[in-house]
Design a protein around this motif. Structure first.
Motif, PDB file in Angstrom:
ATOM      1  N   GLY A   1       0.877  -1.404  -0.443  1.00  0.00           N
ATOM      2  CA  GLY A   1      -0.068   0.658   0.133  1.00  0.00           C
ATOM      3  C   GLY A   1       1.092   1.345  -0.173  1.00  0.00           C
ATOM      4  O   GLY A   1       0.210   2.439   0.378  1.00  0.00           O
ATOM      5  N   MET A   2       2.594   1.286  -0.732  1.00  0.00           N
ATOM      6  CA  MET A   2       2.524   2.485  -1.012  1.00  0.00           C
ATOM      7  C   MET A   2       2.724   2.610  -2.058  1.00  0.00           C
ATOM      8  O   MET A   2       2.566   1.822  -3.097  1.00  0.00           O
ATOM      9  CB  MET A   2       4.362   2.222  -0.366  1.00  0.00           C
ATOM     10  CG  MET A   2       5.721   3.187  -0.897  1.00  0.00           C
ATOM     11  SD  MET A   2       7.251   2.994   0.399  1.00  0.00           S
ATOM     12  CE  MET A   2       6.457   2.337   1.603  1.00  0.00           C
ATOM     13  N   LEU A   3       2.427   3.699  -2.391  1.00  0.00           N
ATOM     14  CA  LEU A   3       2.495   4.591  -3.036  1.00  0.00           C
ATOM     15  C   LEU A   3       2.346   6.220  -3.803  1.00  0.00           C
ATOM     16  O   LEU A   3       2.764   6.633  -2.412  1.00  0.00           O
ATOM     17  CB  LEU A   3       0.275   4.724  -4.159  1.00  0.00           C
ATOM     18  CG  LEU A   3      -0.405   3.747  -4.213  1.00  0.00           C
ATOM     19  CD1 LEU A   3      -1.217   3.118  -3.224  1.00  0.00           C
ATOM     20  CD2 LEU A   3      -1.426   3.874  -5.311  1.00  0.00           C
ATOM     21  N   LYS A   4       2.828   6.482  -4.869  1.00  0.00           N
ATOM     22  CA  LYS A   4       2.756   7.911  -4.789  1.00  0.00           C
ATOM     23  C   LYS A   4       2.202   8.755  -6.281  1.00  0.00           C
ATOM     24  O   LYS A   4       1.343   8.136  -6.791  1.00  0.00           O
ATOM     25  CB  LYS A   4       4.139   8.340  -5.556  1.00  0.00           C
ATOM     26  CG  LYS A   4       4.393   7.681  -6.435  1.00  0.00           C
ATOM     27  CD  LYS A   4       6.110   7.695  -7.399  1.00  0.00           C
ATOM     28  CE  LYS A   4       6.665   7.515  -8.729  1.00  0.00           C
ATOM     29  NZ  LYS A   4       7.110   7.238  -9.012  1.00  0.00           N
ATOM     30  N   VAL A   5       1.340   9.996  -5.032  1.00  0.00           N
ATOM     31  CA  VAL A   5       0.326  10.461  -6.271  1.00  0.00           C
ATOM     32  C   VAL A   5       0.905  12.282  -6.776  1.00  0.00           C
ATOM     33  O   VAL A   5       1.647  12.742  -6.326  1.00  0.00           O
ATOM     34  CB  VAL A   5      -0.804  10.598  -5.468  1.00  0.00           C
ATOM     35  CG1 VAL A   5      -0.587  11.194  -3.425  1.00  0.00           C
ATOM     36  CG2 VAL A   5      -2.304  10.969  -5.816  1.00  0.00           C
ATOM     37  N   SER A   6       0.208  12.450  -8.167  1.00  0.00           N
ATOM     38  CA  SER A   6       0.495  13.623  -8.422  1.00  0.00           C
ATOM     39  C   SER A   6      -1.019  13.982  -9.073  1.00  0.00           C
ATOM     40  O   SER A   6      -1.833  13.379  -9.240  1.00  0.00           O
ATOM     41  CB  SER A   6       1.128  13.705  -9.851  1.00  0.00           C
ATOM     42  OG  SER A   6       1.314  14.658 -10.076  1.00  0.00           O
ATOM     43  N   PHE A   7      -1.501  15.209  -7.816  1.00  0.00           N
ATOM     44  CA  PHE A   7      -2.361  15.970  -8.871  1.00  0.00           C
ATOM     45  C   PHE A   7      -1.772  17.681 -10.172  1.00  0.00           C
ATOM     46  O   PHE A   7      -2.264  18.027 -10.387  1.00  0.00           O
ATOM     47  CB  PHE A   7      -2.790  16.753  -7.452  1.00  0.00           C
ATOM     48  CG  PHE A   7      -3.798  15.969  -6.991  1.00  0.00           C
ATOM     49  CD1 PHE A   7      -4.878  14.964  -7.819  1.00  0.00           C
ATOM     50  CD2 PHE A   7      -2.904  15.259  -5.815  1.00  0.00           C
ATOM     51  CE1 PHE A   7      -5.706  14.282  -7.025  1.00  0.00           C
ATOM     52  CE2 PHE A   7      -3.773  14.148  -4.886  1.00  0.00           C
ATOM     53  CZ  PHE A   7      -4.882  13.347  -5.248  1.00  0.00           C
TER      54      PHE A   7
END
Length: 179
Positions: A102-108
């Motif tokens: 459950g380790m993610l990287k997110v970008s907006f």
């Protein structure tokens, strides 16, 4: 020529920024094994640490869906009670170490990513404790607009244990009429 040089420099800086960036606070661990198929769907924000992008908002939710390439589309939505308008923002998330963690990287915002780490998950994937990239970011989420007291307290204990200041949590108002 100047545009090409500028683009090359920006690309190099972005690559270096994302390559050396830590996406989870030291000493905090993401859920493993993790099941993204159970995680996707609509989540209600129960509590959060202050973030400027959620200022003056309540009735906050996030919707996650799986893309063909294995990434996730993320649509965050909240009701700004000062402007009296619902605001939405769309982003994309990628697994950092594989889809079983459950380790993610997110970008907006284009090429810049931040950590999104599921560090606790409740029964049947209905409740989640999510850590950001530092101890300044944390969320308690539920697939319902409320959370059982027992689960809320266990998430608070874990958050405090790993280093979060839970006294700074903002408890998000969820009004069914505004969702």
């Amino acid at each position: 020529m100047e545009i090409l040089i500028g683009a090359t420099i920006l690309g190099g800086v972005t690559y270096a920024y994302n390559s050396f960036k830590r996406y989870i606070p030291k000493g905090v661990h993401a859920v493993k094994p993790f099941n993204i198929e159970k995680y996707v769907g609509k989540w209600y924000e129960i509590a959060r640490l202050y973030t400027y992008f959620e200022k003056d908002m309540d009735n906050i939710s996030a919707e996650y869906s799986i893309n063909k390439d294995g990434s996730l589309t993320v649509v965050n939505s909240g009701y700004n009670y000062k402007t009296k308008k619902r605001e939405n923002i769309k982003g994309v998330a990628y697994f950092v170490n594989g889809s079983d963690e459950g380790m993610l990287k997110v970008s907006f915002f284009g090429p810049f990513y931040s950590g999104y780490n599921v560090i606790a998950i409740g029964p049947d994937y209905k409740y989640a404790l999510v850590a950001g990239q530092s101890f300044d970011y944390m969320w308690i989420l539920s697939k319902e607009s409320t959370i059982p007291e027992k689960i809320k307290n266990s998430f608070l204990e874990l958050a405090k244990l790993v280093g979060y200041d839970i006294t700074k949590l903002i408890w998000t108002k969820q009004n069914e009429n505004e969702n």
